[in-house]
Design a protein around this motif. Structure first.
Motif, PDB file in Angstrom:
ATOM      1  N   SER A  64       0.821  -1.162   0.158  1.00 50.80           N
ATOM      2  CA  SER A  64      -0.053  -0.033   0.072  1.00 50.80           C
ATOM      3  C   SER A  64       0.801   1.336  -0.117  1.00 50.80           C
ATOM      4  N   THR A  65       2.204   1.188   0.102  1.00 51.28           N
ATOM      5  CA  THR A  65       3.087   2.325   0.114  1.00 51.28           C
ATOM      6  C   THR A  65       3.975   2.292  -1.061  1.00 51.28           C
ATOM      7  N   THR A  66       3.577   3.392  -2.216  1.00 49.93           N
ATOM      8  CA  THR A  66       4.480   3.298  -3.242  1.00 49.93           C
ATOM      9  C   THR A  66       5.130   4.526  -3.384  1.00 49.93           C
ATOM     10  N   LEU A  67       5.976   4.783  -4.150  1.00 48.68           N
ATOM     11  CA  LEU A  67       6.978   6.043  -4.049  1.00 48.68           C
ATOM     12  C   LEU A  67       7.461   6.198  -5.482  1.00 48.68           C
ATOM     13  N   ASN A  68       7.454   7.495  -5.890  1.00 52.81           N
ATOM     14  CA  ASN A  68       8.330   7.895  -7.182  1.00 52.81           C
ATOM     15  C   ASN A  68       8.510   9.134  -6.887  1.00 52.81           C
ATOM     16  N   GLY A  69       9.708   9.395  -7.645  1.00 54.19           N
ATOM     17  CA  GLY A  69      10.360  10.746  -7.600  1.00 54.19           C
ATOM     18  C   GLY A  69      11.690  10.888  -8.667  1.00 54.19           C
ATOM     19  N   THR A  70      12.609  11.645  -7.993  1.00 57.39           N
ATOM     20  CA  THR A  70      13.954  11.770  -8.856  1.00 57.39           C
ATOM     21  C   THR A  70      15.024  11.360  -7.772  1.00 57.39           C
ATOM     22  N   TRP A  71      16.253  11.258  -8.445  1.00 55.10           N
ATOM     23  CA  TRP A  71      17.491  11.045  -7.603  1.00 55.10           C
ATOM     24  C   TRP A  71      18.469  11.731  -8.430  1.00 55.10           C
ATOM     25  N   SER A  72      19.607  11.863  -7.804  1.00 53.27           N
ATOM     26  CA  SER A  72      21.050  12.080  -8.012  1.00 53.27           C
ATOM     27  C   SER A  72      22.074  11.744  -7.331  1.00 53.27           C
ATOM     28  N   ALA A  73      23.269  11.525  -7.841  1.00 53.18           N
ATOM     29  CA  ALA A  73      24.254  10.961  -7.245  1.00 53.18           C
ATOM     30  C   ALA A  73      26.027  11.337  -7.608  1.00 53.18           C
ATOM     31  N   ASP A  74      26.759  11.610  -6.943  1.00 49.72           N
ATOM     32  CA  ASP A  74      28.065  11.784  -7.094  1.00 49.72           C
ATOM     33  C   ASP A  74      29.047  10.679  -6.909  1.00 49.72           C
ATOM     34  N   GLY A  75      29.656  10.039  -7.929  1.00 51.30           N
ATOM     35  CA  GLY A  75      30.373   8.958  -7.660  1.00 51.30           C
ATOM     36  C   GLY A  75      31.852   9.060  -7.081  1.00 51.30           C
ATOM     37  N   LYS A  76      32.070  10.276  -7.119  1.00 47.17           N
ATOM     38  CA  LYS A  76      33.528  10.630  -6.360  1.00 47.17           C
ATOM     39  C   LYS A  76      33.135  10.791  -4.917  1.00 47.17           C
ATOM     40  N   ASN A  78      30.165   9.832  -3.401  1.00 43.85           N
ATOM     41  CA  ASN A  78      29.170   9.039  -2.895  1.00 43.85           C
ATOM     42  C   ASN A  78      28.078   9.753  -2.334  1.00 43.85           C
ATOM     43  N   ASP A  79      27.669  10.973  -2.676  1.00 46.64           N
ATOM     44  CA  ASP A  79      26.652  11.663  -2.285  1.00 46.64           C
ATOM     45  C   ASP A  79      25.429  10.956  -2.883  1.00 46.64           C
ATOM     46  N   LEU A  80      24.380  10.931  -2.250  1.00 49.08           N
ATOM     47  CA  LEU A  80      23.048  10.707  -3.132  1.00 49.08           C
ATOM     48  C   LEU A  80      21.916  11.215  -2.368  1.00 49.08           C
ATOM     49  N   ARG A  81      20.896  11.702  -3.329  1.00 52.42           N
ATOM     50  CA  ARG A  81      19.808  12.459  -2.838  1.00 52.42           C
ATOM     51  C   ARG A  81      18.554  11.757  -3.607  1.00 52.42           C
ATOM     52  N   LEU A  82      17.485  11.535  -2.778  1.00 51.17           N
ATOM     53  CA  LEU A  82      16.221  11.011  -3.339  1.00 51.17           C
ATOM     54  C   LEU A  82      15.197  12.224  -3.124  1.00 51.17           C
ATOM     55  N   GLN A  83      14.453  12.550  -4.012  1.00 47.45           N
ATOM     56  CA  GLN A  83      13.510  13.676  -4.002  1.00 47.45           C
ATOM     57  C   GLN A  83      12.248  12.975  -4.342  1.00 47.45           C
ATOM     58  N   LEU A  84      11.434  12.797  -3.235  1.00 48.42           N
ATOM     59  CA  LEU A  84      10.176  11.812  -3.421  1.00 48.42           C
ATOM     60  C   LEU A  84       9.035  12.843  -3.861  1.00 48.42           C
ATOM     61  N   ASN A  85       8.115  12.352  -4.804  1.00 48.36           N
ATOM     62  CA  ASN A  85       7.149  13.260  -5.247  1.00 48.36           C
ATOM     63  C   ASN A  85       6.056  13.295  -4.093  1.00 48.36           C
ATOM     64  N   GLY A  86       5.355  14.399  -3.996  1.00 50.58           N
ATOM     65  CA  GLY A  86       4.322  14.693  -3.078  1.00 50.58           C
ATOM     66  C   GLY A  86       4.817  14.312  -1.626  1.00 50.58           C
ATOM     67  N   ASN A  87       3.883  13.742  -0.879  1.00 59.58           N
ATOM     68  CA  ASN A  87       4.335  13.603   0.368  1.00 59.58           C
ATOM     69  C   ASN A  87       3.852  12.195   1.001  1.00 59.58           C
ATOM     70  N   PRO A  88       4.438  11.139   0.328  1.00 60.50           N
ATOM     71  CA  PRO A  88       4.144   9.871   0.853  1.00 60.50           C
ATOM     72  C   PRO A  88       4.165   9.675   2.280  1.00 60.50           C
ATOM     73  N   THR A  89       3.072   8.665   2.630  1.00 60.47           N
ATOM     74  CA  THR A  89       2.870   8.424   3.935  1.00 60.47           C
ATOM     75  C   THR A  89       2.799   6.888   4.050  1.00 60.47           C
ATOM     76  N   ALA A  90       3.016   6.261   5.128  1.00 64.57           N
ATOM     77  CA  ALA A  90       2.999   4.901   5.137  1.00 64.57           C
ATOM     78  C   ALA A  90       1.753   4.353   6.184  1.00 64.57           C
ATOM     79  N   ASP A  91       1.503   3.252   5.973  1.00 67.10           N
ATOM     80  CA  ASP A  91       0.444   2.480   6.931  1.00 67.10           C
ATOM     81  C   ASP A  91       0.951   2.105   8.350  1.00 67.10           C
ATOM     82  N   THR A  92       2.294   1.792   8.291  1.00 67.74           N
ATOM     83  CA  THR A  92       2.711   0.990   9.482  1.00 67.74           C
ATOM     84  C   THR A  92       3.862   1.866   9.935  1.00 67.74           C
ATOM     85  N   PRO A  93       4.053   1.880  11.258  1.00 68.99           N
ATOM     86  CA  PRO A  93       5.225   2.517  11.802  1.00 68.99           C
ATOM     87  C   PRO A  93       6.664   2.055  11.164  1.00 68.99           C
ATOM     88  N   PHE A  94       6.834   0.594  11.067  1.00 64.22           N
ATOM     89  CA  PHE A  94       7.975   0.002  10.271  1.00 64.22           C
ATOM     90  C   PHE A  94       8.042   0.858   9.035  1.00 64.22           C
TER      91      PHE A  94
END
Length: 137
Positions: A64-76, A78-94
């Motif tokens: 029930s918890t799907t995600l989508n968005g964009t990502w960018s990374a730097d191979g030198k 090892n920085d990584l950023r995920l930008q998730l679209n909207g404001n996804p929420t989850a049904d369980t604390p886990f």
């Protein structure tokens, strides 16, 4: 023999682009994921997974918890950023804890077989390029 101070850059496209990563392990607030929560990672190829495209990311935690968005990374660095679209929420604390980690990812480590996404030293998720019956860690 002298060693050079140069660091080889990771091939970001090889590690992430057109790649599916399956959650296999992790740490939430300094506590390892184990027991029934760990078993959730291995129930289905369609849950607890991230799919990386050319600058895009999609996936799911529980069904029930799907995600989508964009990502960018730097191979030198090892920085990584995920930008998730909207404001996804989850049904369980886990799932909410996993979602918070994904929202806060700042770096990665690994290669084309196993990768770990870190929000910080106490919060990270380990991934494998293949879904196995149990954790490889």
């Amino acid at each position: 023999m002298m060693l050079s101070g140069c660091r080889k850059s990771d091939d970001i496209d090889e590690i992430f682009t057109s790649k599916t990563w399956y959650m296999t392990s992790g740490m939430i607030q300094g506590q390892p994921i184990r027991g029934n929560e760990l078993k959730k990672f291995f129930v289905s190829d369609k849950t607890y997974v991230l799919n990386f495209g050319a600058g895009t990311v999609s996936g799911s935690l529980s069904a029930s918890t799907t995600l989508n968005g964009t990502w960018s990374a730097d191979g030198k660095t090892n920085d990584l950023r995920l930008q998730l679209n909207g404001n996804p929420t989850a049904d369980t604390p886990f799932d909410q804890n996993l979602l918070n980690i994904l929202k806060g990812v700042v770096r990665y480590s690994g290669d084309v077989n196993i990768v770990t996404l870190y929000a910080d030293g106490d919060n990270y998720i380990g991934f494998s390029a293949k879904r196995s019956a149990e954790s490889e860690y």
